[in-house]
Design an enzyme around this catalytic site. Structure first.
Site, short mmCIF file in Angstrom:
data_model
loop_
_atom_site.label_atom_id
_atom_site.label_comp_id
_atom_site.label_asym_id
_atom_site.label_seq_id
_atom_site.Cartn_x
_atom_site.Cartn_y
_atom_site.Cartn_z
CG ASP A 105 -1.87 1.10 1.30
OD1 ASP A 105 -1.89 1.92 0.36
OD2 ASP A 105 -2.63 1.19 2.29
CD GLU A 143 -5.46 -0.81 -0.60
OE1 GLU A 143 -5.57 -1.96 -0.14
OE2 GLU A 143 -6.34 0.06 -0.49
MG LIG Z 1 -2.31 4.07 0.46
#
Ligand SMILES: [Mg+2]
Lengths: 403, 84
Positions: free
Chosen positions: A10, A100
């Site tokens: 992420d 992500e």
């Molecule tokens: Mg993020």
């Protein structure tokens, strides 16, 4: 055991980090990206209490030194692609969503005691190739990996086993489980269930009685048991497109033209994902900031712009009862089913239906080749006199940075 | 800091290396000339099938320029300026 493990990556403070990367004087400073509300802000801004979704007017009051940038989704998408391509140098299957990525570690042969070290290597390679910092979580499934990462944001690396995950999840709010949104949370609150630990006390039968087939999945997920394969793209809850107007307006040709354009964008995305929508909703916000939203269920699932627009237009006309200028209009399509071909599997479909589907396929192909602006159609023709265009389409006042 | 989005033609002197990398060296905006001190980032955008090469550059005035090169038209555009 590393078989079945997933690595979740992420990007930290995605939009703001890209701005700081491209504009060195912004590094170490509070940076806000967004128009109207914060879409993303740097960690320096977060330390002043700023967060995504906060109105920028309030944010600049809390943090007067913050630099506000409207943002550019094409720049961000290009940088996310760099991160994903770094991940693809490690994994054959990478499933991506905005900033992500879920990476299937099956067959990677990393022993459990080396997972953390491996995660650090992946993170370093992403940083080397993209200049961006990511948080890495590793666990026995998508949810496990994402939850592991959440505990070490920003910039951390963590690997969890199934047993650790079970313990970690016990005190978490039920919203930590993927797919548990506002409606599910409210339904569970009626049973006094707020945490994952409390959810485990509900039996499988009880959960199925309340939530149908989804109940069984919830029963498993709250125990850390996942079946979904990593490369299987989840069906999104909805596809939405919205914008504020450059100048607030009550001109019905302009409003309907914009709605037409937004429906086209949403329909094109649905066709790209091979999804057919069974519901359309329209939202509006007036100059006094009051807003309203209406939803309609369609007779049959569709990916056709004209069907989406037809429903959206009738909703819009019901919403525009007030004598106030319009500030924002948006459309969302939802209730998706997978559409395997380009057109609907409809036993009663006639030639006209198939010609329409072929028309949209052709339009998508032209726009894929030459940019969305290559074809301006229908009611959005009226927008030509009002808005400028770039290769990606009309330049909207507050385009959504994530779409 | 003041950030200005724009879309205007700009003159750029750049090295086109054999490996395919492009390194902008000098920018000329109107009558003003700027020397590129640092390439902060490079990325690719697309216009349909056509690739556009984008750069973020810190110039000798301390300002940050974003420029885009379209190989098809062999032209450079200035897309954003951040004044310090
Ligand atoms: Mg993020």
């Amino acid at each position: 055991m590393s078989a079945g493990n997933v690595l979740h990556s992420d990007i930290d403070a995605f939009f703001a980090s890209v701005e700081q990367l491209l504009n060195p004087p912004l590094r170490g400073k509070p940076v806000i990206v967004g128009a109207g509300v914060i879409a993303s802000c740097s960690y320096e801004a977060r330390s002043h209490g700023l967060h995504a979704g906060m109105p920028i007017r309030d944010a600049t009051r809390l943090c007067p030194g913050a630099v506000v940038i409207p943002g550019d989704r094409h720049v961000y998408a290009s940088h996310a692609a760099k991160v994903f391509s770094a991940l693809e140098s490690f994994f054959p299957h990478v499933e991506t969503h905005l900033d992500e990525a879920y990476c299937n570690m099956e067959g990677s042969g990393v022993p459990p005691e080396k997972l953390l070290e491996f995660g650090r290597r992946v993170r370093a390679e992403v940083m080397r190739r993209s200049g961006l910092s990511v948080t890495v979580g590793i666990g026995p499934g998508r949810m496990a990996a994402k939850i592991a990462g959440k505990t070490v944001k920003p910039g951390g690396v963590r690997a969890v086993s199934r047993e650790e995950l079970f313990e970690m999840m016990t005190p978490m709010p039920v919203g930590a489980i993927p797919g548990v949104g506002f409606a599910t949370r409210r339904a569970l609150e009626k049973f006094n269930v707020r945490t994952v630990g409390e959810l485990r006390m509900m039996g499988a039968e009880a959960l199925c009685a309340v939530f149908g087939v989804r109940g069984r999945k919830l029963y498993d997920l709250c125990r850390g048991i996942e079946k979904s394969a990593c490369e299987e793209r989840e069906i999104p809850g909805s596809i939405s497109r919205e914008t504020t107007f450059h100048v607030e307006t009550s001109d019905s040709a302009e409003i309907e033209g914009m709605l037409f354009y937004l429906c086209e964008r949403a329909g094109r995305e649905a066709r790209r994902l091979r999804l057919a929508a069974s519901a359309v909703s329209v939202k509006v916000r007036f100059s006094d900031l009051r807003g309203d939203e209406k939803r309609e269920v369609l007779d049959a699932p569709t990916q056709r712009d004209d069907v989406i627009f037809g429903a959206a237009l009738s909703l819009l006309r019901r919403l525009l009862g007030r004598r106030a200028n319009l500030r924002l209009v948006g459309v969302a399509i939802s209730g998706f089913s997978r559409d395997s071909g380009g057109c609907q599997l409809d036993f009663f479909s006639h030639g006209g239906e198939q010609r329409r589907a072929a028309l949209y396929r052709a339009l998508d192909e032209i726009r894929g080749r030459h940019g969305h602006s290559a074809v301006v159609a229908g009611r959005s023709l009226g927008l030509l006199a009002l808005l400028t265009r770039d290769c990606h389409g009309f330049v909207l006042r507050t385009p959504c940075l994530t779409k | 800091m003041q950030i200005e989005k724009t879309d205007e033609a700009i003159k750029v002197r750049a090295d086109f290396n054999e490996g395919g990398t492009i390194n902008p060296i000098i920018l000329k905006r109107g009558a003003k000339t700027f020397r590129v001190m640092q390439v902060n980032g490079r990325w690719e955008d697309r216009e349909g099938l056509y690739r556009i090469f984008c750069f973020s550059l810190t110039v000798d005035s301390g300002d940050v320029f974003q420029v885009a090169f379209r190989p098809g038209e062999a032209c450079w555009r200035l897309t954003c300026v951040a004044f310090q």
